[in-house]
Design an enzyme around this catalytic site. Structure first.
Site, PDB file in Angstrom:
ATOM      1  N   ARG A   1       0.851  -1.189   0.000  1.00  0.00           N
ATOM      2  CA  ARG A   1       0.000   0.000   0.000  1.00  0.00           C
ATOM      3  C   ARG A   1       0.890   1.243   0.000  1.00  0.00           C
ATOM      4  O   ARG A   1       1.740   1.404   0.891  1.00  0.00           O
ATOM      5  CB  ARG A   1      -0.883  -0.002   1.252  1.00  0.00           C
ATOM      6  CG  ARG A   1      -1.600   1.301   1.553  1.00  0.00           C
ATOM      7  CD  ARG A   1      -2.699   1.575   0.579  1.00  0.00           C
ATOM      8  NE  ARG A   1      -3.595   2.626   1.058  1.00  0.00           N
ATOM      9  CZ  ARG A   1      -4.472   3.231   0.268  1.00  0.00           C
ATOM     10  NH1 ARG A   1      -4.555   2.918  -1.019  1.00  0.00           N
ATOM     11  NH2 ARG A   1      -5.280   4.148   0.750  1.00  0.00           N
TER      12      ARG A   1
ATOM     13  N   GLN B   1       6.320   1.130  11.197  1.00  0.00           N
ATOM     14  CA  GLN B   1       7.210   0.029  11.627  1.00  0.00           C
ATOM     15  C   GLN B   1       7.069  -0.188  13.130  1.00  0.00           C
ATOM     16  O   GLN B   1       6.917  -1.317  13.605  1.00  0.00           O
ATOM     17  CB  GLN B   1       8.677   0.383  11.324  1.00  0.00           C
ATOM     18  CG  GLN B   1       8.995   0.517   9.852  1.00  0.00           C
ATOM     19  CD  GLN B   1      10.329   1.229   9.622  1.00  0.00           C
ATOM     20  OE1 GLN B   1      11.116   1.435  10.541  1.00  0.00           O
ATOM     21  NE2 GLN B   1      10.579   1.616   8.377  1.00  0.00           N
TER      22      GLN B   1
ATOM     23  N   ARG C   1       4.639   0.586  15.077  1.00  0.00           N
ATOM     24  CA  ARG C   1       3.325   0.057  15.469  1.00  0.00           C
ATOM     25  C   ARG C   1       3.229  -1.448  15.235  1.00  0.00           C
ATOM     26  O   ARG C   1       2.544  -2.151  15.975  1.00  0.00           O
ATOM     27  CB  ARG C   1       2.218   0.751  14.657  1.00  0.00           C
ATOM     28  CG  ARG C   1       1.963   2.173  15.088  1.00  0.00           C
ATOM     29  CD  ARG C   1       1.062   2.886  14.091  1.00  0.00           C
ATOM     30  NE  ARG C   1      -0.255   2.279  13.992  1.00  0.00           N
ATOM     31  CZ  ARG C   1      -1.125   2.537  13.007  1.00  0.00           C
ATOM     32  NH1 ARG C   1      -0.814   3.384  12.047  1.00  0.00           N
ATOM     33  NH2 ARG C   1      -2.303   1.962  12.986  1.00  0.00           N
TER      34      ARG C   1
ATOM     35  N   GLY D   1      -9.021   1.930   6.262  1.00  0.00           N
ATOM     36  CA  GLY D   1     -10.419   1.587   5.976  1.00  0.00           C
ATOM     37  C   GLY D   1     -10.549   0.205   5.369  1.00  0.00           C
ATOM     38  O   GLY D   1     -11.523  -0.514   5.626  1.00  0.00           O
TER      39      GLY D   1
ATOM     40  N   GLU E   1     -11.559 -20.359  29.929  1.00  0.00           N
ATOM     41  CA  GLU E   1     -10.494 -21.169  30.570  1.00  0.00           C
ATOM     42  C   GLU E   1      -9.798 -20.350  31.659  1.00  0.00           C
ATOM     43  O   GLU E   1      -8.610 -20.515  31.902  1.00  0.00           O
ATOM     44  CB  GLU E   1      -9.477 -21.669  29.537  1.00  0.00           C
ATOM     45  CG  GLU E   1     -10.016 -22.727  28.598  1.00  0.00           C
ATOM     46  CD  GLU E   1     -10.019 -24.128  29.191  1.00  0.00           C
ATOM     47  OE1 GLU E   1      -9.282 -24.381  30.154  1.00  0.00           O
ATOM     48  OE2 GLU E   1     -10.794 -24.958  28.694  1.00  0.00           O
TER      49      GLU E   1
HETATM   50  C1  FAD Z   1     -17.159 -17.860  24.585  1.00  0.00           C
HETATM   51  C2  FAD Z   1     -17.116 -18.495  25.931  1.00  0.00           C
HETATM   52  C3  FAD Z   1     -17.149 -19.870  26.051  1.00  0.00           C
HETATM   53  C4  FAD Z   1     -17.116 -20.477  27.303  1.00  0.00           C
HETATM   54  N1  FAD Z   1     -17.160 -21.842  27.393  1.00  0.00           N
HETATM   55  C5  FAD Z   1     -17.175 -22.439  28.602  1.00  0.00           C
HETATM   56  C6  FAD Z   1     -17.253 -23.851  28.723  1.00  0.00           C
HETATM   57  O1  FAD Z   1     -17.278 -24.565  27.722  1.00  0.00           O
HETATM   58  N2  FAD Z   1     -17.301 -24.397  29.958  1.00  0.00           N
HETATM   59  C7  FAD Z   1     -17.261 -23.627  31.081  1.00  0.00           C
HETATM   60  O2  FAD Z   1     -17.291 -24.154  32.191  1.00  0.00           O
HETATM   61  N3  FAD Z   1     -17.175 -22.287  31.006  1.00  0.00           N
HETATM   62  C8  FAD Z   1     -17.141 -21.678  29.800  1.00  0.00           C
HETATM   63  N4  FAD Z   1     -17.056 -20.305  29.718  1.00  0.00           N
HETATM   64  C9  FAD Z   1     -17.079 -19.538  30.962  1.00  0.00           C
HETATM   65  C10 FAD Z   1     -15.717 -18.956  31.311  1.00  0.00           C
HETATM   66  O3  FAD Z   1     -14.801 -19.945  31.689  1.00  0.00           O
HETATM   67  C11 FAD Z   1     -15.928 -17.916  32.413  1.00  0.00           C
HETATM   68  O4  FAD Z   1     -16.717 -16.884  31.868  1.00  0.00           O
HETATM   69  C12 FAD Z   1     -14.600 -17.370  32.918  1.00  0.00           C
HETATM   70  O5  FAD Z   1     -13.884 -18.336  33.648  1.00  0.00           O
HETATM   71  C13 FAD Z   1     -14.792 -16.139  33.821  1.00  0.00           C
HETATM   72  O6  FAD Z   1     -15.660 -16.423  34.870  1.00  0.00           O
HETATM   73  P1  FAD Z   1     -16.956 -15.538  35.101  1.00  0.00           P
HETATM   74  O7  FAD Z   1     -17.690 -15.387  33.820  1.00  0.00           O
HETATM   75  O8  FAD Z   1     -17.677 -16.141  36.245  1.00  0.00           O
HETATM   76  O9  FAD Z   1     -16.378 -14.110  35.458  1.00  0.00           O
HETATM   77  P2  FAD Z   1     -16.210 -13.472  36.895  1.00  0.00           P
HETATM   78  O10 FAD Z   1     -15.348 -14.357  37.741  1.00  0.00           O
HETATM   79  O11 FAD Z   1     -17.533 -13.089  37.448  1.00  0.00           O
HETATM   80  O12 FAD Z   1     -15.383 -12.183  36.519  1.00  0.00           O
HETATM   81  C14 FAD Z   1     -15.975 -10.954  36.078  1.00  0.00           C
HETATM   82  C15 FAD Z   1     -14.916  -9.861  36.164  1.00  0.00           C
HETATM   83  O13 FAD Z   1     -14.551  -9.670  37.530  1.00  0.00           O
HETATM   84  C16 FAD Z   1     -13.150  -9.786  37.706  1.00  0.00           C
HETATM   85  N5  FAD Z   1     -12.868 -10.522  38.941  1.00  0.00           N
HETATM   86  C17 FAD Z   1     -13.440 -11.674  39.375  1.00  0.00           C
HETATM   87  N6  FAD Z   1     -12.873 -12.085  40.513  1.00  0.00           N
HETATM   88  C18 FAD Z   1     -11.910 -11.190  40.817  1.00  0.00           C
HETATM   89  C19 FAD Z   1     -10.946 -11.086  41.867  1.00  0.00           C
HETATM   90  N7  FAD Z   1     -10.827 -12.000  42.817  1.00  0.00           N
HETATM   91  N8  FAD Z   1     -10.091 -10.038  41.849  1.00  0.00           N
HETATM   92  C20 FAD Z   1     -10.171  -9.100  40.883  1.00  0.00           C
HETATM   93  N9  FAD Z   1     -11.050  -9.152  39.865  1.00  0.00           N
HETATM   94  C21 FAD Z   1     -11.907 -10.185  39.822  1.00  0.00           C
HETATM   95  C22 FAD Z   1     -12.647 -10.586  36.510  1.00  0.00           C
HETATM   96  O14 FAD Z   1     -11.321 -10.212  36.180  1.00  0.00           O
HETATM   97  C23 FAD Z   1     -13.634 -10.214  35.406  1.00  0.00           C
HETATM   98  O15 FAD Z   1     -13.167  -9.085  34.708  1.00  0.00           O
HETATM   99  C24 FAD Z   1     -17.065 -19.677  28.471  1.00  0.00           C
HETATM  100  C25 FAD Z   1     -17.005 -18.275  28.350  1.00  0.00           C
HETATM  101  C26 FAD Z   1     -17.025 -17.690  27.101  1.00  0.00           C
HETATM  102  C27 FAD Z   1     -16.958 -16.183  27.006  1.00  0.00           C
END
Ligand code: FAD
Length: 489
Positions: A132, A151, A153, A226, A249
């Site tokens: 580009r 570069q 960036r 864009g 995870e």
């Molecule tokens: C696309 C997708 C697929 C998924 N698939 C699966 C699956 O197949 N099986 C499964 O079991 N789960 C699944 N999940 C769930 C996923 O593992 C959880 O959403 C994830 O582990 C986070 O837990 P939570 O949603 O309860 O977030 P929370 O623990 O409620 O966290 C919410 C926010 O609070 C913050 N927070 C929480 N505790 C603390 C602390 N002690 N100190 C500071 N900050 C904190 C976190 O950093 C986060 O920003 C999936 C999630 C997504 C988005």
């Protein structure tokens, strides 16, 4: 919608009322013959997500639902028929860690996938930058890749893509050889310590990789202007499909706290003259933490900063400094009367969190260097430049701690470090297309109109525009536009 069983993590409470913390259970939820939900459960689909809709996520509500005692996954702990809890761990705080350690394989998979995502993103953006042309003096337009800003960036992310790829390849080999030996019943020296170290490494590396790749995808999208916003550029899908990895995870901010626990345990051992449990040798240097903390910045030329000695020494200093800071902060909160849980929560910002990120970067660097020494001689010069760029580009984000902790005084560290980054960008300009060609998947898999390996950017964009269904069709409602009453003004 077809799930018949779930692997559930839940609190285990024995009949005497004791809560033994999170454990894994295998829970049947639907009849495998009819797919009907068992009584006592409400099971359903959570609905559309903002990405990765190829996998469906469900919800479950339990009401007085019973499962057999045998459904407890009992490798690390069990409950007898009499309801007595038994664990192979004497320290209860390690039981949760042991259960969570089994999740390492999935997280390593996420890191491997992240390596593919960043390789694709930088391949598209670099190929675009090389072809580009935009602005220039006297109507001579020049390629975007000629601009130092462009570069700077992008090249740090190219370096990260290469360092991460070699780190994760090397680390996966180490991990799999331990798993293989352990599963085959062979003796693995210090197995339980190695598993803890791997868990600590994975718990900070998954955050480092997934966050870096997310910002790389965004930067690459912007670097293609864009055109980068076109669906057919594929950068939007790379970014959206990757985004959830920072949460699933184990949310990155929560997961990396596990690494801090382990690092502080090792630091505590080193401070009290005990042995550091690091069979993978990632923090054995903590035995000499006071000596590392005594290191000072003494370089006078940018070449000295580009060396592996400078980068690894500086990282060791940073880890020791952040460990000491985090330890002191935590202890001061305990001294104020806070519980361990509260003190840990009060030590996250600027301390624990920075410590685990720094350790993850250090891991990427040392595992990369180990692989580098085994690569063909002809590849080593460019790989060394990419290593130096990744190391210095990452250290640039730690300048505050380097000054705050007295590693350096005066302006020379910041000036030389940034000069070295820009020199490396300039040195890599001629090689970076070759680097992304080596990293990129095939054009079919890359699936980007901007990133095709033939370099015919403008022709490819034109072809994509022209072949877009309906590109030249007159809108079916065209009469509504032309027959509007004409303005009398
Ligand atoms: C696309 C997708 C697929 C998924 N698939 C699966 C699956 O197949 N099986 C499964 O079991 N789960 C699944 N999940 C769930 C996923 O593992 C959880 O959403 C994830 O582990 C986070 O837990 P939570 O949603 O309860 O977030 P929370 O623990 O409620 O966290 C919410 C926010 O609070 C913050 N927070 C929480 N505790 C603390 C602390 N002690 N100190 C500071 N900050 C904190 C976190 O950093 C986060 O920003 C999936 C999630 C997504 C988005």
């Amino acid at each position: 919608r077809t799930c018949t069983h779930t692997l559930l993590f839940a609190q285990l409470i024995t009949p005497d009322g004791t809560n033994h913390g999170l454990h894994g259970f295998l829970v049947p939820i639907r009849n495998p013959d009819t797919l009907e939900t068992y009584p006592g459960l409400i099971v359903g689909d959570m609905g559309e997500k903002i990405g990765v809709n190829g996998i469906d996520n469900g919800f479950i509500m339990f009401n007085q639902y019973r499962i057999p005692r045998e459904n407890l996954l009992n490798r690390t702990a069990d409950v007898t028929e009499e309801g007595v809890y038994e664990s192979s761990f004497s320290d209860p705080s390690k039981i949760l860690g042991a259960a969570l350690e089994n999740l390492s394989a999935g997280r390593i998979g996420i890191m491997q996938e992240s390596c593919h995502s960043i390789a694709s993103a930088v391949a598209i953006a670099i190929r675009y930058a090389a072809t580009r042309t935009q602005f220039g003096e006297r109507d001579n337009e020049i390629s975007l890749i000629e601009y130092e800003l462009h570069q700077w960036r992008l090249f740090g992310y190219v370096a990260a893509a290469v360092v991460f790829r070699m780190y994760i390849e090397n680390f996966s080999r180490v991990y799999l050889s331990i798993v293989e030996k352990s599963n085959a019943g062979m003796k693995v020296d210090n197995l339980s310590e190695a598993v803890s170290e791997i868990h600590a490494m994975v718990s900070c590396s998954k955050p480092l990789l997934t966050w870096t790749v997310l910002s790389a995808a965004q930067q690459c999208r912007e670097a293609c202007g864009g055109h980068g916003y076109l669906k057919s550029a594929n950068l939007g899908d790379i970014r959206s499909n990757h985004e959830a990895t920072v949460t699933y995870e184990g949310d990155n901010n929560v997961l990396s706290q596990q690494t801090g626990n382990w690092l502080l345990r090792q630091f505590h051992a080193a401070r009290s003259g005990g042995a550091v449990d690091s069979p993978l040798n990632t923090v054995t240097f903590l035995m000499d933490w006071q000596r590392w903390l005594g290191a000072k910045f003494r370089c006078t030329k940018t070449d000295e900063l580009k060396s592996r000695e400078f980068i690894t020494t500086t990282y060791r200093w940073l880890i020791c400094y952040l460990l000491k800071q985090t330890h002191e902060k935590y202890e001061s909160e305990i001294a104020k009367g806070l519980t361990k849980f509260e003190a840990r929560a009060k030590s996250q910002v600027y301390k624990w969190r920075d410590l685990t990120k720094t350790y993850a970067e250090y891991l990427a660097i040392i595992f990369f260097l180990e692989s580098l020494d085994k690569k063909e001689k002809s590849l080593q010069p460019v790989l060394t430049k990419l290593f130096s760029l990744y190391g210095l580009w990452s250290l640039d984000q730690h300048l505050v701690e380097l000054y705050q902790g007295g590693y350096s005084q005066g302006e020379s560290l910041a000036r030389l470090l940034r000069e070295a980054v820009l020199e490396l960008c300039s040195e890599l300009k001629g090689e970076v297309v070759g680097v992304v060609d080596a990293l990129a998947p095939t054009d079919f898999v890359l699936n980007s109109v901007l990133g095709k390996s033939d370099g015919n950017l403008y022709q490819n964009i034109q072809k994509a525009f022209f072949s877009h269904p309906g590109a030249f069709e007159r809108a079916p409602w065209w009469r509504d536009v032309v027959s509007l009453p004409r303005s009398k003004i």
